[in-house]
Structure formats: structure tokens, C-alpha cells
Design a protein around this motif. Structure first.
Motif, short mmCIF file in Angstrom:
data_model
loop_
_atom_site.label_atom_id
_atom_site.label_comp_id
_atom_site.label_asym_id
_atom_site.label_seq_id
_atom_site.Cartn_x
_atom_site.Cartn_y
_atom_site.Cartn_z
N VAL A 160 11.77 1.01 0.40
CA VAL A 160 10.69 1.89 0.82
C VAL A 160 11.23 3.32 0.92
CG1 VAL A 160 9.05 2.42 2.66
CG2 VAL A 160 9.55 0.03 2.07
N LEU A 161 10.56 4.24 0.21
CA LEU A 161 10.92 5.66 0.27
C LEU A 161 9.76 6.42 0.89
CD1 LEU A 161 12.30 6.12 -3.38
CD2 LEU A 161 13.61 5.62 -1.31
N SER A 162 10.07 7.27 1.84
CA SER A 162 9.05 8.13 2.41
C SER A 162 8.88 9.34 1.49
CB SER A 162 9.51 8.57 3.81
OG SER A 162 8.66 9.57 4.29
N VAL A 163 7.67 9.54 0.96
CA VAL A 163 7.44 10.63 0.00
C VAL A 163 6.17 11.42 0.38
CG1 VAL A 163 8.73 9.69 -1.94
CG2 VAL A 163 6.38 8.93 -1.60
N PRO A 164 6.20 12.08 1.54
CA PRO A 164 5.01 12.79 2.00
C PRO A 164 4.72 14.04 1.16
CG PRO A 164 6.87 13.33 3.41
CD PRO A 164 7.34 12.25 2.46
N GLY A 165 3.49 14.53 1.32
CA GLY A 165 3.07 15.74 0.60
C GLY A 165 1.59 15.63 0.28
N HIS A 166 1.25 14.65 -0.56
CA HIS A 166 -0.17 14.35 -0.87
C HIS A 166 -0.87 13.92 0.43
CE1 HIS A 166 -3.52 12.81 -3.28
NE2 HIS A 166 -3.37 11.61 -2.75
N THR A 167 -0.25 12.99 1.14
CA THR A 167 -0.60 12.69 2.54
C THR A 167 0.71 12.67 3.32
OG1 THR A 167 -0.34 10.28 2.36
CG2 THR A 167 -2.51 11.20 1.79
N THR A 168 0.62 12.75 4.63
CA THR A 168 1.86 12.80 5.41
C THR A 168 2.55 11.43 5.48
OG1 THR A 168 0.54 12.51 7.41
CG2 THR A 168 1.20 14.77 6.84
N GLY A 169 1.78 10.35 5.27
CA GLY A 169 2.38 9.02 5.40
C GLY A 169 2.66 8.32 4.08
N HIS A 170 2.57 9.03 2.98
CA HIS A 170 2.71 8.40 1.65
C HIS A 170 4.11 7.77 1.50
CE1 HIS A 170 2.37 7.73 -2.63
NE2 HIS A 170 1.26 8.44 -2.75
N ILE A 171 4.15 6.52 1.02
CA ILE A 171 5.43 5.89 0.70
C ILE A 171 5.44 5.42 -0.76
CG2 ILE A 171 5.99 5.19 3.07
CD1 ILE A 171 4.99 2.38 2.44
N ALA A 172 6.66 5.23 -1.27
CA ALA A 172 6.84 4.69 -2.61
C ALA A 172 7.71 3.44 -2.49
CB ALA A 172 7.51 5.72 -3.52
N TYR A 173 7.66 2.59 -3.51
CA TYR A 173 8.44 1.35 -3.52
C TYR A 173 9.33 1.38 -4.76
CZ TYR A 173 4.86 -0.20 -0.20
OH TYR A 173 4.00 -0.30 0.88
N TYR A 174 10.63 1.28 -4.55
CA TYR A 174 11.60 1.36 -5.64
C TYR A 174 12.34 0.03 -5.78
CZ TYR A 174 15.99 2.68 -7.98
OH TYR A 174 17.07 2.74 -8.81
N LEU A 233 0.84 -1.20 0.00
CA LEU A 233 0.00 0.00 0.00
C LEU A 233 0.88 1.25 0.00
CD1 LEU A 233 -2.64 -1.10 2.67
CD2 LEU A 233 -2.84 -1.22 0.17
N THR A 234 0.44 2.26 -0.77
CA THR A 234 1.21 3.51 -0.84
C THR A 234 0.71 4.57 0.13
OG1 THR A 234 -0.18 4.40 -2.61
CG2 THR A 234 1.80 3.14 -3.27
N HIS A 235 -0.63 4.65 0.29
CA HIS A 235 -1.19 5.65 1.21
C HIS A 235 -2.64 5.32 1.51
CE1 HIS A 235 -2.38 7.38 -2.67
NE2 HIS A 235 -3.14 8.27 -2.08
N HIS A 236 -3.24 6.03 2.45
CA HIS A 236 -4.49 5.58 3.06
C HIS A 236 -5.76 5.95 2.30
CE1 HIS A 236 -4.58 9.76 4.40
NE2 HIS A 236 -5.85 9.58 4.69
N HIS A 237 -5.66 6.69 1.19
CA HIS A 237 -6.89 7.08 0.50
C HIS A 237 -7.67 5.86 0.01
CE1 HIS A 237 -5.34 11.43 -0.30
NE2 HIS A 237 -5.95 11.32 0.86
N GLU A 238 -9.03 6.01 0.06
CA GLU A 238 -9.92 4.89 -0.29
C GLU A 238 -9.61 4.28 -1.64
OE1 GLU A 238 -13.75 6.69 -0.39
OE2 GLU A 238 -13.89 6.85 1.80
N ASP A 239 -9.30 5.14 -2.60
CA ASP A 239 -9.08 4.63 -3.96
C ASP A 239 -7.74 3.90 -4.08
OD1 ASP A 239 -7.90 7.28 -3.69
OD2 ASP A 239 -7.53 7.23 -5.84
N HIS A 240 -7.10 3.64 -2.95
CA HIS A 240 -5.86 2.85 -2.95
C HIS A 240 -5.93 1.65 -1.99
CE1 HIS A 240 -3.59 5.81 -5.41
NE2 HIS A 240 -4.59 6.57 -4.97
N ILE A 241 -6.92 1.63 -1.09
CA ILE A 241 -6.93 0.58 -0.05
C ILE A 241 -8.26 -0.18 0.09
CG2 ILE A 241 -5.25 1.84 1.35
CD1 ILE A 241 -7.57 2.46 3.32
N ASP A 242 -9.33 0.28 -0.56
CA ASP A 242 -10.66 -0.23 -0.23
C ASP A 242 -10.81 -1.75 -0.27
OD1 ASP A 242 -12.10 1.84 0.74
OD2 ASP A 242 -13.35 2.14 -1.04
#
Ligand code: ZN
Ligand code: FE
Length: 255
Positions: A108-122, A54-63
């Protein structure tokens, strides 16, 4: 050997991705808004599902994460910082951690901005970065929780990856993003070419994602906030990079 990557379009404009390591047979999914298209793709490839990243908590990414976990036995991976607002995680990760998809290592890269907990996978061996709503093809995510400083730092972190890294972002927003980029930089030949390419891809119902990071660095206005030409384009020739980034982000919000 690289990961096999399958792009699954879903909802109105989301992209999620299956990552399959042929050497081990291990498969991971990046983000989980819906289950049926994922189960269909798994069945057609005869793959199981081992991990959901999972990248971040928004519904359209975790539902559908819990449904998919139940249906497949996959383990759920997500940001430790957002564990309180993600489905119950099996593995909580933060910057510097790695996730193994069979023989392939994801950083795992921490890439906050859109949400504070957003992560990316490289995944360096596959030259692939899964950035969801942080760096997006020709754009970046809206600043819902973080501020411009946070997002600018996140974008710089991603921009420091090798030029030939492919950026797999979370939505098909490319045509709108390019229209905005052209409003700032109408004479850029490479940008005009991208507009033509993206238009052709969408006319053929093909995704414009992923895109090469090197090309993004030359044409994505959000990555170019430090360039004199961009500062000039927004009428801020002497301003700091982050202030110019904030202005470009604000203009896109109104575009
Ligand atoms: Zn989002
Ligand atoms: Fe999203």
C-alpha cells in the motif's frame, strides 16, 4: 508466477481490474463503481471474489462496493484515513501495509493529491501498480483536495518504482493527455510515437492502459517537471520542480 490481470472498462471511461492468483485461486478487484460487468467477468472465468481494493472515495470508484461484497462475500480494503467516507471497511490500510492476494503481496502506497486519502497498490512480483487517479497514463489526477506539493511527492514516489512496472490507472484519458503533452513538447519523437500508438489503440477500441513506467518517465509531462527542457517549455527555467509541476497541472486544467 504473476497475477492474471483482467481489465474491465466501465462507465464512460473508467477502468477497473480483476487480479487473480492462479496458485491459490484468490481474486481481487481494484475499485468498484459497477457490479454487473464484474460479476459477468467473474462468471466467465469461473472465479469467486475475495477482496475489493479501493483506491479513493470518489463515487466512480466505490459505488458498487457494498453490492459486490453482498453478492460475493469479498472483504473490502481501503484507506484508514478515509474510512469515514468509504463503505464500511473490513480491512483498513495505510502506507507500509501489505495486502495478500493469494501468494502475491500488494504494497500500500499513500499517494495523496487528487484526494487526501488516495492510495495505490503495488505488486512487485507482477510488476504492476494500480494507481487509479494519482499517476495516470500520460497524466495525473486533478488536484481536488491536495495541493501540488502533495501530488508531486506522490508522483515521485511512484516514479521511483522499477522502469518495467506497469501502471494501471483509473481512466481512459490518454489521447487528451498526449495532446496536452505535445503542446509542451511538440518535437519529441517518442511522444509522437505514443500519440500514434494510442490513437491506433483507441480506433480499435482497445485500452491504452497499462503503460510502462520507464516510458511514462520519458514522456509524461507531469513526471518530467524536474527536467530543464520542461521548465523551459513553460517559461520557468529557474523555478523549483514542484513549482513547474504546479504550472503544468494548472495548464492542463485549462487545456
Ligand atoms: Zn477520482
Ligand atoms: Fe476517477
Amino acid at each position: 508466477m504473476s497475477l492474471d490481470i483482467v481489465t474491465i472498462p466501465c462507465l464512460s471511461d473508467n477502468y477497473i481490474y480483476l487480479l487473480h492468483d492462479g496458485a491459490s485461486g484468490v481474486t481481487a478487484l481494484v475499485d468498484a463503481p459497477v457490479s454487473d460487468p464484474v460479476l459477468e467477468a467473474l462468471a466467465s472465468h469461473r472465479w469467486g471474489l475475495d477482496l475489493i481494493l479501493l483506491t479513493h472515495h470518489h463515487e466512480d470508484h466505490i459505488d458498487a462496493a457494498d453490492d459486490l461484497r453482498r453478492a460475493t462475500g469479498a472483504k473490502l480494503v481501503g484507506a484508514k484515513a478515509d474510512a469515514h467516507r468509504l463503505p464500511a471497511l473490513d480491512i483498513a490500510v495505510e502506507e507500509g501495509d501489505t495486502v495478500a492476494v493469494g501468494s502475491q503481496t500488494g504494497h500500500v502506497l499513500s499517494v495523496p493529491g487528487h484526494t487526501t486519502g488516495h492510495i495505490a497498490y503495488y505488486f512487485p512480483a507482477s510488476k504492476a501498480a494500480f494507481t487509479a487517479d494519482s499517476l495516470m497514463v500520460m497524466g495525473c489526477g486533478r488536484l481536488f483536495e491536495g495541493d501540488a506539493i502533495m501530488m508531486w511527492d506522490s508522483l515521485r514516489k511512484l516514479a521511483a518504482l522499477p522502469d518495467d512496472t506497469l501502471i494501471y490507472s483509473g481512466h481512459e484519458y490518454t489521447n487528451g493527455n498526449i495532446a496536452f503533452a505535445l503542446s509542451l513538447d511538440p518535437d519529441n519523437a517518442e511522444l509522437r510515437q505514443r500519440a500514434d500508438d494510442a490513437h491506433a489503440a483507441r480506433t480499435a477500441h482497445e485500452p491504452t492502459v497499462p503503460a510502462e513506467l520507464g516510458l511514462e518517465r520519458r514522456t509524461n509531462p507531469f513526471l518530467r517537471a524536474g527536467e530543464a527542457a520542461m521548465k523551459q517549455a513553460v517559461g520557468m527555467p529557474g523555478a523549483s520542480d514542484v513549482d513547474v509541476f504546479a504550472e503544468i497541472r494548472a495548464r492542463k486544467d485549462r487545456f
